[in-house]
Write a protein that holds these residues in place. Structure first.
Motif: not given
Length: 96
Positions: A61-85
């Motif tokens: 849903p968030a990717a559709a609103i922003c007009g980006v690929s959900p897989f690209e968004l998940a890929r870009r979020n991977l490093k910050p989330v793993l660092l945060g964990l």
């Protein structure tokens, strides 16, 4: 607890694992007062993994609103989330 929370967060909601994480935290805490810290650690991991940060089907849903690929968004979020964990786990270890 971080791994357990992350696995329960894979369903995409991020909040469904609170009962499992809380039960395991109570079991691991024993007589110490660390059950709330362990439960919070597992819940934060579940929310960050499944609540729309890493799992692509929760990002649709968030990717559709922003007009980006959900897989690209998940890929870009991977490093910050793993660092945060990792940082959250280290802080939880000191709080216990």
């Amino acid at each position: 607890m971080t791994v357990t929370g992350a696995v329960t967060g894979m369903d995409g909601s991020g909040f469904s694992g609170i009962s499992l994480v809380g039960s395991i935290a109570t079991m691991f805490a024993g007589s110490a007062d660390s059950a709330p810290v362990l439960t919070a650690l597992g819940q934060v991991a579940a929310i960050w993994v499944g609540g729309g940060t890493l799992i692509p089907w929760a990002l649709i849903p968030a990717a559709a609103i922003c007009g980006v690929s959900p897989f690209e968004l998940a890929r870009r979020n991977l490093k910050p989330v793993l660092l945060g964990l990792l940082v959250t786990t280290i802080v939880a270890i000191f709080l216990i």
